[in-house]
Design a protein around this motif. Structure first.
Motif, PDB file in Angstrom:
ATOM      1  N   LEU A   1       0.442  -1.221   0.113  1.00 24.52           N
ATOM      2  CA  LEU A   1       0.072  -0.801   0.013  1.00 24.52           C
ATOM      3  C   LEU A   1       0.996   0.938   0.219  1.00 24.52           C
ATOM      4  O   LEU A   1       1.658   1.864   1.088  1.00 24.52           O
ATOM      5  CB  LEU A   1      -1.006  -0.346   1.248  1.00 24.52           C
ATOM      6  N   GLY A   2       0.594   2.132  -0.952  1.00 22.12           N
ATOM      7  CA  GLY A   2       2.085   3.253  -0.922  1.00 22.12           C
ATOM      8  C   GLY A   2       0.645   4.366  -2.570  1.00 22.12           C
ATOM      9  O   GLY A   2      -0.291   4.576  -1.990  1.00 22.12           O
ATOM     10  N   GLY A   3       1.351   5.917  -1.799  1.00 24.96           N
ATOM     11  CA  GLY A   3       0.676   6.391  -2.317  1.00 24.96           C
ATOM     12  C   GLY A   3       2.105   8.313  -1.937  1.00 24.96           C
ATOM     13  O   GLY A   3       2.600   7.871  -1.021  1.00 24.96           O
ATOM     14  N   ALA A   4       1.584   8.644  -2.567  1.00 24.09           N
ATOM     15  CA  ALA A   4       2.253  10.002  -2.298  1.00 24.09           C
ATOM     16  C   ALA A   4       1.886  11.105  -1.086  1.00 24.09           C
ATOM     17  O   ALA A   4       0.846  10.537  -0.598  1.00 24.09           O
ATOM     18  CB  ALA A   4       2.018  11.270  -3.410  1.00 24.09           C
ATOM     19  N   PRO A   5       2.712  11.249  -0.461  1.00 22.45           N
ATOM     20  CA  PRO A   5       2.529  12.098   0.842  1.00 22.45           C
ATOM     21  C   PRO A   5       1.039  13.012   0.486  1.00 22.45           C
ATOM     22  O   PRO A   5       1.826  13.708  -0.231  1.00 22.45           O
ATOM     23  CB  PRO A   5       3.111  11.958   1.453  1.00 22.45           C
ATOM     24  N   LEU A   6       0.036  13.402   0.992  1.00 23.79           N
ATOM     25  CA  LEU A   6      -0.487  14.519   0.530  1.00 23.79           C
ATOM     26  C   LEU A   6      -1.140  15.669   1.941  1.00 23.79           C
ATOM     27  O   LEU A   6      -0.573  16.698   0.486  1.00 23.79           O
ATOM     28  CB  LEU A   6      -2.081  13.860   0.815  1.00 23.79           C
ATOM     29  N   ASN A   7       0.186  15.328   2.700  1.00 22.32           N
ATOM     30  CA  ASN A   7       0.959  16.893   3.753  1.00 22.32           C
ATOM     31  C   ASN A   7      -0.620  17.337   4.069  1.00 22.32           C
ATOM     32  O   ASN A   7      -1.143  18.662   4.502  1.00 22.32           O
ATOM     33  CB  ASN A   7       1.818  17.854   2.959  1.00 22.32           C
ATOM     34  N   GLU A   8      -1.400  16.348   4.050  1.00 22.80           N
ATOM     35  CA  GLU A   8      -3.583  18.075   4.101  1.00 22.80           C
ATOM     36  C   GLU A   8      -3.394  17.026   5.461  1.00 22.80           C
ATOM     37  O   GLU A   8      -4.082  15.781   5.542  1.00 22.80           O
ATOM     38  CB  GLU A   8      -3.727  17.321   3.398  1.00 22.80           C
ATOM     39  N   PRO A   9      -3.292  18.222   6.745  1.00 24.79           N
ATOM     40  CA  PRO A   9      -3.128  17.863   8.014  1.00 24.79           C
ATOM     41  C   PRO A   9      -5.017  17.284   8.474  1.00 24.79           C
ATOM     42  O   PRO A   9      -5.985  17.758   7.787  1.00 24.79           O
ATOM     43  CB  PRO A   9      -2.955  19.009   8.899  1.00 24.79           C
ATOM     44  N   ILE A  10      -5.478  16.195   8.406  1.00 27.29           N
ATOM     45  CA  ILE A  10      -6.589  15.333   8.698  1.00 27.29           C
ATOM     46  C   ILE A  10      -6.909  15.682  10.042  1.00 27.29           C
ATOM     47  O   ILE A  10      -6.617  15.655  11.368  1.00 27.29           O
ATOM     48  CB  ILE A  10      -7.202  14.311   7.529  1.00 27.29           C
ATOM     49  N   VAL A  11      -8.505  15.441  10.152  1.00 28.85           N
ATOM     50  CA  VAL A  11      -9.197  15.627  11.124  1.00 28.85           C
ATOM     51  C   VAL A  11     -10.345  14.147  11.301  1.00 28.85           C
ATOM     52  O   VAL A  11     -10.976  13.846  10.273  1.00 28.85           O
ATOM     53  CB  VAL A  11      -9.959  16.560  11.734  1.00 28.85           C
TER      54      VAL A  11
END
Ligand code: MN
Length: 337
Positions: free
Chosen positions: A265-275
């Motif tokens: 399972l991989g992906g580009a880091p989104l760097n979107e802080p989530i709640v």
């Protein structure tokens, strides 16, 4: 699946090397989470956890089974809502019936994918079928990026065609790509509709098989061991553990110690802080408060109406919708990683 837990917010700082990463794999241990109900099916959760919240857009990893359904009751999740995410259902054994508020009614079996996109709001049910005696699989969530998290809900079912990856000494690894693509195998890319650069694949390695697997160096990766065991660049990873690899790797060496099944399972880091709370992924505490209030008003406190944010999912056994848990008294803070 419905999450019954609330995790504390946690920030993890990872050093990102320029170019090729030499950082060792981080082994993330699962924790047992009972899903509730009279007989309580238990899942093994590796994301989110204290040391890591996301891998690319992957934000929730539950592994379950193999379970004797006569003992656990199997999967039985009445109507419940989601926002801001996609659910990825992938089975190793058994069969689950999914119904949702956009009119879907779909079985998922081993080798098949159910991908539900919640967007602005959806509700659904999940039941293992009466024919299922052993249930074994994963439920994974993908956070939607900010640009698409409020889109209309949708659902798709796909059956990725398995193919062979050459391993050393003539061994053959069987692969199913259910999200994105494996580098070097664009002809086997998944057709599923995802919203950020991702890969999700099942790899089955015969005992002793060894191969150099190409990776997208812009991705971070997780390797989840379902069965068997695998050495990842020489470091052992056991059943139900999740190995985390930071971005900057163009390949990894896998060696199976037994007949082994893993998910990559991989992906580009989104760097979107989530709640993330209960079954909702938002960006602010207020996103969560609003979604909870909308669900409670539409499905729990008022007459069930198909016109609200979460639509209407038909019930088969007269079951009541799941009420949202009580919100924590502190404001939920975004998770950075
Ligand atoms: Mn669900």
């Amino acid at each position: 699946m419905s999450n019954l837990e609330l995790d504390p917010a946690e920030t993890v700082d990872e050093c990102r090397a320029a170019g090729e990463s030499a950082a060792p794999m981080v082994v993330l241990e699962p924790r047992e989470v009972p899903l509730g109900g009279p007989r309580a099916m238990t899942v093994h959760r590796t994301l989110p956890q204290r040391r890591r919240s996301t891998i690319g857009a992957w934000c929730f990893l539950d592994h379950y089974g193999p379970d004797d359904v006569s003992a656990t009751g199997g999967m039985s999740v009445p109507p419940h809502p989601h926002i801001g995410l996609q659910t990825v259902s992938w089975l190793f054994r058994g069969e689950i019936r999914h119904r949702d508020s956009v009119g879907s009614d779909a079985l998922v079996r081993p080798g098949e994918l159910n991908l539900m996109t919640a967007g602005h709001g959806i509700s659904h049910t999940e039941y293992s079928t009466p024919e299922t005696t052993v249930l074994h699989g994963v439920q994974l969530w993908l956070m939607l990026p900010d640009a698409t998290r409020d889109r209309a809900p949708s659902f798709e079912h796909t059956e990725p065609v398995p193919f062979s990856l050459p391993a050393d000494a003539g061994a053959v690894v069987r692969a199913h790509v259910f999200v994105g693509a494996l580098p070097g195998f664009p002809g086997h890319a998944a057709v599923t509709d995802v919203h950020s650069p991702l890969v999700g694949a099942q790899l089955e390695l015969p005992a002793g098989a060894s191969l150099e697997l190409a990776l997208d160096a812009g991705f971070e990766h997780g390797i989840l061991v379902d069965q068997g065991g695998v050495d990842v660049d020489g470091a052992p990873l056991r059943e139900r553990e999740l190995g985390y690899l930071e971005p900057g790797r163009s390949h990894v060496r896998l060696q199976a110690t037994d007949a082994t099944r893993i998910l990559l399972l991989g992906g580009a880091p989104l760097n979107e802080p989530i709640v993330m709370w209960w079954n909702f992924v938002g960006r602010t505490h207020d996103d969560i408060v609003r979604a909870r209030a909308d669900w409670q008003e539409q499905a729990i406190e008022g007459p069930r109406s198909p016109d609200g944010r979460f639509g209407y999912v038909p019930v088969s056994q007269g079951e009541a919708a799941l009420p949202a848990p009580v919100l924590p008294t502190v404001r939920l803070k975004p998770r950075e990683q």
